[in-house]
Design an enzyme around this catalytic site. Structure first.
Site: not given
Ligand code: NAD
Length: 496
Positions: A187, A295
């Site tokens: 996804k 990140c």
């Protein structure tokens, strides 16, 4: 922007509505909910993405479930051959993928190439998984009784990916899962569905049996259907901490294996003995590479003692020279942030920094990119005189904003790092082995850099993360993947 014909044609390209890939076939979603995919540099719509229905997610899960038994009994070396073919195709389409990535995510072309390279490295590493699936045995645990431990494929796994690494993040997981004999549902982030769409075209071309790898586009409803399905055995998530916590809880409640990589606030400590020129150059990519949307990006700069003034001045000067613009222009060093909404969020942090009394030394709001008036551009921004309790020193901004917090010694720097709820990455810049050791020994972060600004592990090492940056115990990449994707079974035998 370099107005060459090729770039203009790429900018104007519309990819149409992306499809789902289920059971080896491209299928159009029947959902009435469709979002725009927007090029962050131009503001132009480059594709549409459906928010697939629960029924469509269930069809993808069913196809993975039906493919599982044949795939799990396919010899590991044969499974690896599909990955070798995929790797070859990814290499062949390397530049095309990198350019799609620029269009949808806004990275510079070099950053995109770097990401696609990292993505391919994971496919490379997964091709060698067969040997890691071997079990072990012990003869004569008692008279003529033998005991063995075998690893077996587990079932259907899925991943839910963030916007900032559309090529790499799904490939942190899928290649290892299929190498281990599991089947898979991807996804992607609804903000950047195109690069993964290309990966699935190559999965298709590589000839994977139908159902082994599936892709469903969408957002929360799709994720919830994956989390609630009794067929899905494990979930890998990468994204913000609030969603990571939610997914960890909901998937664990349903008895699934879960690994959730969350948000970050990364600290860069510069000691007085650091090589200043090299440190500042490294810090530029750390704070401003990928427009601060990594990140692992630096977010808070902690100059220790006497290095403060020189470091601050050199940092601001270097940051002010960064060329901001459209990533397909090879000379550009920093692209836009992902969306108007995210841009507003980053700008609100700049306002908050000023309101709380930090000193704005470089204001990225002034940056204009002439050729791209509709883009989400914020230039490199630097705040000085930041105190550790200010919002910009504590919360994840995920944009090109640096906060300088001056400290007196290494102990004080480590205390500040430890006061953060996050534990993704931290770096020290020094010529002293003693300080470097103290830092890597004490700091509670999963990825530590020593004179490295972005401590990104290669595919053979686990991608670390502690505290609110990681929920779970087995990490992505490295030796832990085989434990995440296989079941261990112990067999004790006696023959009469
Ligand atoms: P996000 O959490 O908004 O979205 C990530 C994924 O979750 C998307 O696929 C999205 O569709 C889905 N999602 C969003 N809200 C949901 C909900 N309420 N329920 C279920 N699913 C939901 O993250 P993002 O903005 O795409 O990515 C940026 C974040 O990701 C930053 O916080 C960054 O630090 C983090 N990140 C972490 C790592 C890491 O390795 N720790 C790596 C990359 C990005």
């Amino acid at each position: 922007m370099e107005r060459s014909g090729t770039i203009l044609a790429e900018v104007k390209k519309n990819y149409g509505q992306v499809m789902n890939y289920v059971n080896g076939r491209w299928t159009a979603s029947e959902s009435s909910q469709v979002l725009d995919v927007v090029n962050p540099a131009t503001g132009g719509i480059i594709a549409k993405v459906p928010l697939s229905t629960v029924g469509e997610v269930e069809a993808a899960i069913k196809s993975a479930q039906e493919a599982f038994w044949e795939w799990r009994s396919t010899p590991p070396m044969t499974r690896a051959r599909y990955l070798f073919r995929l790797k070859g195709l990814l290499e062949e389409h390397f530049e095309e993928m990198s350019r799609i990535l620029v269009q949808e995510e806004g990275k510079t072309i070099d950053e995109s190439r770097g990401e696609v390279r990292r993505a391919i490295e994971n496919v490379d590493a997964a091709t060698g998984m067969s040997s890691q699936m071997m079990g072990y045995n012990l003869e004569d645990i008692t008279n003529e009784v033998d005991e063995e431990c075998v690893r077996q494929p587990t079932g259907v796994f899925c991943c839910v990916a963030p916007f900032n690494f559309p090529a790499m993040v799904p490939l942190w997981f899928m290649p290892y899962a299929v190498a281990c004999g599991d089947t898979y549902v991807i996804k992607p982030s609804e903000q950047v569905p195109l690069t993964q769409n290309k990966v699935l075209e190559l999965v298709d071309e590589a000839g994977f049996p139908p159902g082994v790898v599936n892709l469903v586009n969408g957002s929360k409803e799709v994720v919830d259907a994956l989390l609630d399905s009794p067929v899905i055995r494990g979930v890998s998530f990468v994204g913000s901490t609030s969603v990571a916590k939610y997914i960890y809880r909901r998937a664990a409640e349903k008895g699934k294996r879960v690994q959730c990589q969350g948000g970050a606030k990364n600290f860069m400590v510069v000691m007085p003995d650091a090589n200043l020129d090299k440190t500042v150059a490294t810090l530029m990519t750390s704070f401003y590479g990928c427009a601060g949307e990594r990140c692992l990006s630096g977010s808070v700069l902690l100059p220790v003692g006497g290095v403060y003034e020189d470091l601050r001045d050199n940092f601001v000067e270097a940051a002010s020279k960064i060329k901001v613009g459209y990533g397909l222009d090879e000379s550009v060093q920093m692209g836009p942030v992902i969306s108007k909404k995210h841009m507003e969020r980053v700008l609100s942090y700049i306002e908050k920094g000023q309101a709380e009394g930090a000193r704005l030394l470089l204001d990225g709001r002034k940056v204009r990119v002439e050729d791209c008036p509709g883009g989400n551009f914020i230039g490199p921004t630097v705040f000085d005189e930041v105190r550790p309790n200010m919002t910009i020193a504590k919360e994840e901004i995920f944009g090109p904003v640096a906060a300088i917090v001056r400290v007196e010694n290494l102990g004080q720097a480590i205390d500040i790092i430890h006061s953060s709820p996050y534990g993704n990455a931290a770096s020290i810049f020094t010529s002293s082995g003693k300080w470097a050791r103290e830092f890597k020994y004490k700091v509670q972060c999963g990825n530590i850099g020593v004179n490295i600004g972005i401590a990104a592990p290669i595919a053979l090492f686990p991608f670390g993360g502690m505290k609110d940056s990681f929920f779970g115990d087995l990490h992505g990449q490295g030796g832990e993947v085989v434990d995440f994707f296989t079941e261990r079974k112990v067999v004790i035998s006696r023959w009469f």
